[in-house]
Scaffold this active site. Sequence first.
Site, PDB file in Angstrom:
ATOM      1  N   TRP A 185       0.832  -1.218   0.000  1.00 43.74           N
ATOM      2  CA  TRP A 185       0.000   0.000   0.000  1.00 43.74           C
ATOM      3  C   TRP A 185       0.860   1.258   0.000  1.00 43.74           C
ATOM      4  O   TRP A 185       0.350   2.362  -0.197  1.00 43.74           O
ATOM      5  CB  TRP A 185      -0.903   0.026   1.232  1.00 43.74           C
ATOM      6  CG  TRP A 185      -2.015  -0.981   1.239  1.00 43.74           C
ATOM      7  CD1 TRP A 185      -2.183  -2.041   0.365  1.00 43.74           C
ATOM      8  CD2 TRP A 185      -3.121  -1.042   2.146  1.00 43.74           C
ATOM      9  NE1 TRP A 185      -3.322  -2.739   0.686  1.00 43.74           N
ATOM     10  CE2 TRP A 185      -3.916  -2.149   1.776  1.00 43.74           C
ATOM     11  CE3 TRP A 185      -3.510  -0.270   3.240  1.00 43.74           C
ATOM     12  CZ2 TRP A 185      -5.084  -2.489   2.462  1.00 43.74           C
ATOM     13  CZ3 TRP A 185      -4.671  -0.610   3.930  1.00 43.74           C
ATOM     14  CH2 TRP A 185      -5.454  -1.714   3.539  1.00 43.74           C
ATOM     15  N   LYS A 186       2.147   1.127   0.264  1.00 46.61           N
ATOM     16  CA  LYS A 186       3.027   2.295   0.429  1.00 46.61           C
ATOM     17  C   LYS A 186       2.400   3.229   1.481  1.00 46.61           C
ATOM     18  O   LYS A 186       1.770   2.738   2.413  1.00 46.61           O
ATOM     19  CB  LYS A 186       3.278   2.971  -0.917  1.00 46.61           C
ATOM     20  CG  LYS A 186       3.771   1.947  -1.960  1.00 46.61           C
ATOM     21  CD  LYS A 186       4.316   2.562  -3.205  1.00 46.61           C
ATOM     22  CE  LYS A 186       4.782   1.450  -4.145  1.00 46.61           C
ATOM     23  NZ  LYS A 186       5.400   1.954  -5.346  1.00 46.61           N
TER      24      LYS A 186
ATOM     25  N   GLU B  77      12.154   2.811  -3.298  1.00 46.74           N
ATOM     26  CA  GLU B  77      11.814   4.088  -2.667  1.00 46.74           C
ATOM     27  C   GLU B  77      12.631   4.294  -1.390  1.00 46.74           C
ATOM     28  O   GLU B  77      13.035   5.407  -1.063  1.00 46.74           O
ATOM     29  CB  GLU B  77      10.295   4.155  -2.390  1.00 46.74           C
ATOM     30  CG  GLU B  77       9.524   4.322  -3.703  1.00 46.74           C
ATOM     31  CD  GLU B  77       8.122   3.745  -3.710  1.00 46.74           C
ATOM     32  OE1 GLU B  77       7.564   3.449  -2.648  1.00 46.74           O
ATOM     33  OE2 GLU B  77       7.582   3.587  -4.826  1.00 46.74           O
TER      34      GLU B  77
ATOM     35  N   GLU C 279      11.848  -5.475  -9.156  1.00 53.07           N
ATOM     36  CA  GLU C 279      11.071  -4.287  -9.496  1.00 53.07           C
ATOM     37  C   GLU C 279      11.966  -3.298 -10.228  1.00 53.07           C
ATOM     38  O   GLU C 279      12.698  -2.525  -9.573  1.00 53.07           O
ATOM     39  CB  GLU C 279      10.527  -3.620  -8.220  1.00 53.07           C
ATOM     40  CG  GLU C 279       9.570  -4.472  -7.426  1.00 53.07           C
ATOM     41  CD  GLU C 279       8.641  -3.629  -6.558  1.00 53.07           C
ATOM     42  OE1 GLU C 279       7.437  -3.890  -6.585  1.00 53.07           O
ATOM     43  OE2 GLU C 279       9.099  -2.694  -5.890  1.00 53.07           O
TER      44      GLU C 279
ATOM     45  N   GLY D 240       5.136   2.711 -10.696  1.00 48.68           N
ATOM     46  CA  GLY D 240       4.210   3.841 -10.685  1.00 48.68           C
ATOM     47  C   GLY D 240       4.213   4.649 -11.967  1.00 48.68           C
ATOM     48  O   GLY D 240       3.681   5.756 -12.012  1.00 48.68           O
TER      49      GLY D 240
HETATM   50  P1  13P Z   1       3.183   0.117  -8.831  1.00 50.54           P
HETATM   51  O1  13P Z   1       2.422  -1.199  -8.961  1.00 50.54           O
HETATM   52  O2  13P Z   1       2.303   1.235  -8.374  1.00 50.54           O
HETATM   53  O3  13P Z   1       3.983   0.420 -10.050  1.00 50.54           O
HETATM   54  O4  13P Z   1       4.231  -0.090  -7.632  1.00 50.54           O
HETATM   55  C1  13P Z   1       5.052  -1.194  -7.641  1.00 50.54           C
HETATM   56  C2  13P Z   1       5.762  -1.250  -6.354  1.00 50.54           C
HETATM   57  O5  13P Z   1       6.641  -0.443  -6.083  1.00 50.54           O
HETATM   58  C3  13P Z   1       5.360  -2.293  -5.393  1.00 50.54           C
HETATM   59  O6  13P Z   1       6.266  -2.407  -4.354  1.00 50.54           O
END
Ligand code: 13P
Length: 251
Positions: free
Chosen positions: A10-11, A98, A168, A174
């Site tokens: 969910w960040k 991130e 990733e 994103g």
């Molecule tokens: P998105 O699916 O929003 O591109 O994010 C991927 C992510 O960083 C999952 O940890």
Amino acid sequence: MRRQIVAANWKMNGSSELVRELVPAIRESAVALDNAVEVVIMPPSLFLGGVKSELSGSGLSLGIQNIARWQEGAYTGEVSAGMAADVGCDYALVGHSERRQLFGETDEVIAEKVARILESGLKVMLCVGETLEEREAGNAEAVVCRQADVALKGVAAADARRIVIAYEPVWAIGTGKTATADDAQAMHRALRTRLSALGFAADEMSLLYGGSVKPDNAGALFAQPDIDGGLIGGASLKANDFIAICQAAKA
Ligand code: 13P
């Protein structure tokens, strides 16, 4: 057979209300997965208890998005892996780009966190991935393998079953740009070969893909022989999208 896993990162999104709405919807739909896919929910730490209550008795897993590199002490604002285990987490995410980019986490810091996670009895979900610059310079595979080498240095081969790796590519997070299924497969294959060279039972380890995974591209990605599920950001906040992605991992 490797475990198929779909994890929701969910960040820094969500609220108590989202917990009450989204988690029961996922829980209900997950019944149709017949345990063929392990679903992991990773909310912001403050909501771990609430998500845990909603998941009670469901068989779905819970994860924390980050932990400290220490177990306890005078580290104001930090949360340890031991605390995550105490409140019922199954996984801890570590090495997300991130955290690497915005919080200056190095491979060495990530290795310390991996050690804390394992000593707390949790499973590690380790993120690796190259930037666009690194890919364009032809260094993608070297970067990803170096990240895995350093983070897993000192991890016992017997702990392989408690390690999940999420590839990733930073440029895909994103942005709506996904790696092609072929490119992602090639990287997963290279990573698996590297894990094997490091002495791990790599064929038994789940390797997830993350970066703009959506219902319309999940099927092609998960159909690749070395892609064992996904780590989902944006689409994990929408019940229907996330459930469709989980279904794609079952197929
Ligand atoms: P998105 O699916 O929003 O591109 O994010 C991927 C992510 O960083 C999952 O940890």
